[in-house]
Design an enzyme around this catalytic site. Structure first.
Site, PDB file in Angstrom:
ATOM      1  N   MET A  77       0.821  -1.207   0.000  1.00 26.62           N
ATOM      2  CA  MET A  77       0.000   0.000   0.000  1.00 26.62           C
ATOM      3  C   MET A  77       0.859   1.264   0.000  1.00 26.62           C
ATOM      4  O   MET A  77       2.076   1.209   0.191  1.00 26.62           O
ATOM      5  CB  MET A  77      -0.919   0.003   1.225  1.00 26.62           C
ATOM      6  CG  MET A  77      -1.918  -1.140   1.245  1.00 26.62           C
ATOM      7  SD  MET A  77      -2.937  -1.173   2.738  1.00 26.62           S
ATOM      8  CE  MET A  77      -3.900   0.330   2.543  1.00 26.62           C
ATOM      9  N   HIS A  78       0.215   2.392  -0.242  1.00 30.67           N
ATOM     10  CA  HIS A  78       0.747   3.742  -0.014  1.00 30.67           C
ATOM     11  C   HIS A  78       1.779   4.235  -1.033  1.00 30.67           C
ATOM     12  O   HIS A  78       2.124   5.413  -1.038  1.00 30.67           O
ATOM     13  CB  HIS A  78       1.376   3.878   1.387  1.00 30.67           C
ATOM     14  CG  HIS A  78       0.591   3.281   2.493  1.00 30.67           C
ATOM     15  ND1 HIS A  78      -0.730   3.607   2.719  1.00 30.67           N
ATOM     16  CD2 HIS A  78       0.934   2.386   3.453  1.00 30.67           C
ATOM     17  CE1 HIS A  78      -1.156   2.929   3.773  1.00 30.67           C
ATOM     18  NE2 HIS A  78      -0.171   2.185   4.225  1.00 30.67           N
ATOM     19  N   ASP A 233      -2.602  -5.066   0.339  1.00 36.46           N
ATOM     20  CA  ASP A 233      -2.085  -6.365   0.760  1.00 36.46           C
ATOM     21  C   ASP A 233      -2.692  -6.869   2.060  1.00 36.46           C
ATOM     22  O   ASP A 233      -2.981  -8.068   2.189  1.00 36.46           O
ATOM     23  CB  ASP A 233      -0.559  -6.347   0.835  1.00 36.46           C
ATOM     24  CG  ASP A 233      -0.003  -5.225   1.703  1.00 36.46           C
ATOM     25  OD1 ASP A 233      -0.781  -4.415   2.263  1.00 36.46           O
ATOM     26  OD2 ASP A 233       1.236  -5.129   1.813  1.00 36.46           O
TER      27      ASP A 233
END
Length: 483
Positions: A77-78, A233
């Protein structure tokens, strides 16, 4: 069959799942991470795509991909993937464990005083929005050329389908999503100099976002199958082990360490550095605590102490439980999120003597990561959430020694189920099934996998670990000003 593709930090994993739920095949391809400056963590998105194609080629050698009906995506992520108007990558992707944008976090919360109410979270350097403010300030020419901002797994989707799309669970980690409305927040986008037109279209996890391009489908040996939105995830990993309803929780021992709990609605507790995100299932949310270095600490110490591999290193501990050593480890190799939100925190060994062996160092690392995970579990429980059952997933969960150590540290029963090591990819494949099989439902598509082991805490060992954890918890405040 259904494919799940999980773009991790250390590798891309691909699995083939039968509609019956049987895991038919899996393949992975390793990735590298660049750290060009202190606090920086970057990857080349083209390497993600090349690794994905390589993993698919490996899968083709095991199963006939012509029977694939749909594909689901999961990923770290991110991360910030910046594309120009031609769809070309403008710079290396800035990853989730990059800590350079701390000042931009402060600025963004000043620009949008009610940001925590909108997003449900304290804005941290790992999130996507402050990364874009950093690019705007330090690489203005690149920022000016941005046509689209994508998350890592969604760059794979773009390569596969030509579509710009994302799911709610991954989008919630950008700090541009209104958590309650499950849509982009124009105020937060404007504060970072962006517009809704530069964002991918949002979908729920099981929804179809596009179809595999003809040339890719031909190369992969399948038809132009639908590609569903998928999930970040952790959300996908939860679905992979059947953590879909309130009261269920999991501990994920991947590159990072995560305590993930499905919530009964939106719960905000940003002061504890907890994350409140959308789940990858419609009308569903979750709470999450995150430590930035978990299994990655094992890779680091294995190389540092010249073990051939992590598994060989762990086998030395599996065969004989060491006596309690005096060495304590702070696992902040990439800074920390929960509970400190400090990108400048560092890893520390404390209590070394002439008698310290490499086995003591390994044991201290395992204990230190376990203590950090316990901090995250405590932060979530202190916010009023209690879980009925905790399932372990991630590559680190393959170690029976570590699983028992975590149970002893937390003084909680822990469950280990089949498929945990490929949880996010499995969850992505399940979402593909859920979104494309007629009349499919969550119970049918997302059951809990086979129970492999239950770990019950040793109360005497718990008391010993608690004494050591007291030292562990005293170290960070004592050293904070020195970091």
């Amino acid at each position: 069959m259904y494919l799940g593709i999980d773009l991790g930090t250390s590798s891309v994993k691909v699995i083939a799942l039968a509609q019956s739920g049987e895991l038919l095949a899996q393949c992975s391809c390793a990735l590298s991470v660049q750290h060009p400056h202190p606090l920086y963590s970057e990857q080349d998105p083209q390497q993600w795509w090349q690794a994905s194609e390589h993993a698919i080629e490996g899968l083709k050698k095991q199963v006939d991909l012509s029977t694939v009906k749909a594909i689901g995506l999961s990923g770290q992520m991110h991360g910030a993937v910046l594309l120009d108007a031609a769809g070309d990558v403008l710079r290396p992707a800035i990853l989730w464990n990059d800590g350079r944008s701390y000042q931009q976090c402060v600025l963004l919360e000043k620009l949008v005083p009610d940001s925590q109410q909108r997003t449900g979270n304290q804005i941290m350097p790992g999130f996507t929005a402050p990364k874009l403010l950093w690019v705007k300030e330090h690489q203005a020419d690149i920022f000016a050329a941005i046509d689209k901002v994508l998350l890592p797994k969604d760059y794979l989707r773009y390569c596969m389908t030509g579509e710009y799309a994302s799911d709610m669970s991954d989008a919630a980690g950008t700090m541009w999503l209104n958590l309650a409305l499950r849509q982009w927040d124009d105020t937060l986008l404007h504060a970072t100099g962006l517009t809704r037109e530069q964002m991918p279209t949002l979908y729920e996890g099981p929804e179809v976002t596009g179809f595999l391009k003809k040339d890719i489908a031909a190369r992969w040996g399948m038809s132009c199958v639908p590609v569903v939105a998928g999930g970040g995830d952790n959300a996908a990993g939860a679905i992979g082990v059947g953590v879909t309803r309130p009261g269920q929780a999991m501990l994920s021992l991947g590159t990072s360490g995560v305590y993930f709990a499905v919530s009964d609605g939106i719960h905000r507790n940003p002061d504890s550095a907890l994350h409140s995100f959308c789940h990858a299932l419609p009308h569903s949310w979750h709470l999450m605590s995150v430590i930035l270095s978990a299994a990655s600490c094992l890779d680091w110490i294995a190389k540092l102490t010249h073990y051939e591999s992590v598994s060989q290193m762990l086998s030395t501990l599996d065969t004989a439980l060491l006596e309690q050593s005096q060495v304590t480890f702070l696992p902040y190799l990439s800074g920390e999120r929960t509970p400190h939100n400090d990108p400048n925190a560092k890893g520390v060994f404390f209590g070394l003597t002439h008698n310290t062996t490499r086995e003591h160092l390994v044991q201290a690392v395992l204990e230190g990561v376990s203590f950090a995970m316990a901090d995250g579990v405590d932060a979530l429980h202190q916010s009023g959430y209690q879980s009925d059952e905790i399932t372990l997933i991630g590559g680190g969960a393959k170690s029976a020694y570590w699983r028992q150590l975590l149970a002893d540290t937390l003084a909680r029963d822990l469950i280990y189920r089949a498929g945990g090591e490929v949880g996010p990819a499995l969850g992505a494949a399940r979402l593909a099934m859920l979104g494309t099989v007629p009349h499919a439902n969550i119970d049918d598509c997302c059951p809990q996998p086979e129970l492999l082991a239950t770990h019950q805490p040793d109360r005497k060992r718990h008391q010993q670990l608690q004494q050591k954890r007291t030292i562990y918890q005293a170290l960070y405040p004592a050293l904070k000003s020195l970091f």
